[in-house]
Design an enzyme around this catalytic site. Structure first.
Site, PDB file in Angstrom:
ATOM      1  N   LYS A 173       0.870  -1.183   0.000  1.00 58.89           N
ATOM      2  CA  LYS A 173       0.000   0.000   0.000  1.00 58.89           C
ATOM      3  C   LYS A 173       0.899   1.224   0.000  1.00 58.89           C
ATOM      4  O   LYS A 173       1.766   1.368   0.858  1.00 58.89           O
ATOM      5  CB  LYS A 173      -0.865  -0.029   1.265  1.00 58.89           C
ATOM      6  CG  LYS A 173      -1.614   1.269   1.543  1.00 58.89           C
ATOM      7  CD  LYS A 173      -2.584   1.083   2.702  1.00 58.89           C
ATOM      8  CE  LYS A 173      -3.192   2.407   3.121  1.00 58.89           C
ATOM      9  NZ  LYS A 173      -4.270   2.261   4.088  1.00 58.89           N
TER      10      LYS A 173
HETATM   11  C1  5RP Z   1      -1.601   5.089   7.745  1.00 58.24           C
HETATM   12  C2  5RP Z   1      -2.684   4.332   7.196  1.00 58.24           C
HETATM   13  C3  5RP Z   1      -4.018   4.884   7.488  1.00 58.24           C
HETATM   14  O1  5RP Z   1      -4.449   4.633   8.755  1.00 58.24           O
HETATM   15  C4  5RP Z   1      -5.010   4.631   6.475  1.00 58.24           C
HETATM   16  O2  5RP Z   1      -5.160   3.258   6.214  1.00 58.24           O
HETATM   17  C5  5RP Z   1      -4.704   5.445   5.256  1.00 58.24           C
HETATM   18  O3  5RP Z   1      -5.823   5.642   4.481  1.00 58.24           O
HETATM   19  P1  5RP Z   1      -6.125   7.055   3.836  1.00 58.24           P
HETATM   20  O4  5RP Z   1      -4.795   7.731   3.561  1.00 58.24           O
HETATM   21  O5  5RP Z   1      -6.830   6.747   2.540  1.00 58.24           O
HETATM   22  O6  5RP Z   1      -6.981   7.823   4.793  1.00 58.24           O
HETATM   23  O7  5RP Z   1      -2.441   3.340   6.542  1.00 58.24           O
HETATM   24  O8  5RP Z   1      -0.929   4.285   8.623  1.00 58.24           O
END
Ligand code: 5RP
Length: 261
Positions: A173
């Site tokens: 991610k």
């Molecule tokens: C950072 C993360 C967040 O908690 C989250 O999953 C990010 O999602 P978004 O940027 O779309 O709000 O992974 O540790």
């Protein structure tokens, strides 16, 4: 890849499209009741029918989600520090493999902090968890580039994403950037795009579309959905973009049509 892991992958990445819409609602693990998720259950439940996977902590899933709910779960498995603490993002393992199996999770997400003071700790702990996860066919997703001041350009994101894959991540991610295709090219495992901070709905849809065009297999999006003026309309627009291959403008029209008021 063994049968169990392939089967778990088929639950989170829709075989018909090869894509995924993960809903990231794990933010409370370091932010507490962040905007849009103050009432976590109330915010998340109406979004579940439209996502392919829920990315959250075991605590919130157990407390707020009915076990009869038919949605695959990826558990946030790193944490231990807060936005107000001294060692923010010096994270460690917060969920055992046994608990993931007990909760019937498909896998977990873990932040590696490449370029920060404690990168070694987070990367080595991630690799340990990958070893354990592989014994049981659980999917390991590395979350890269969380934190400020990292210069989140293609060079940094390619470095962090490639390192994640080299240490055993099955999915990475990461954030969107200019020349995103270079990040994808450098990473041999599927990439999902994190949404990042809230931006206008049309811009978020354009960003997700660009990431898909440049090779991401989907999104793991949070704030740009649950902080939207109408989260249920927004998740439907993101879903259509991902699975029906529509253009950002069409997705935005869909958002407006579905939005209440
Ligand atoms: C950072 C993360 C967040 O908690 C989250 O999953 C990010 O999602 P978004 O940027 O779309 O709000 O992974 O540790």
């Amino acid at each position: 890849m063994d049968w169990g892991m392939k089967n778990r992958f088929s639950k989170i990445i829709r075989p018909e499209t090869g894509r995924t819409l993960m809903l990231a609602v794990d933010h409370g693990y370091f932010l507490g009741p962040t905007t849009g998720l103050e009432n976590w259950a109330g915010a998340v439940k109406p979004l579940i029918p439209y996502c392919d996977t829920l990315f959250a902590t075991r605590g919130m899933i157990r407390a707020c989600i009915d076990p009869n709910t038919n949605v695959p779960i990826m558990l946030r498995a790193s944490g231990g520090t807060s936005i107000v603490g001294k060692e923010f993002l010096h994270e460690g393992i917060t969920c055992s493999i046994e608990d993931m199996l007990r909760m019937n999770a498909v896998g977990f997400g873990y932040s590696i902090t490449v370029g920060m003071e404690w990168e070694r700790d987070t990367i080595l702990d991630f690799a340990k968890l990958v070893d354990q996860a592989e014994r049981y066919g659980l999917i390991a997703m590395a979350v890269t580039a969380v934190g400020k001041g990292l210069g989140k350009d293609a060079r940094y994101l390619a470095l962090a994403s490639r390192m994640a894959a080299e240490h055993g991540a099955h999915i990475v991610k990461t954030y969107y950037c200019e020349d995103f295709e270079k990040v994808v090219e450098a990473c041999p495992v599927p990439i999902v795009m994190a949404g990042g901070k809230k931006i206008p709905e049309l811009d978020a849809l354009k960003m997700a579309h660009d990431a898909l065009q440049k090779g991401a297999i989907g999104v793991d999006m949070g704030r740009n959905i649950f902080q939207s003026k109408d989260p249920v309309a927004m998740i439907q627009a993101v879903r259509a973009l991902i699975h029906d291959n529509i253009k950002p403008k069409e997705a935005y029209e869909l958002f407006k049509k579905k939005a209440k008021g």
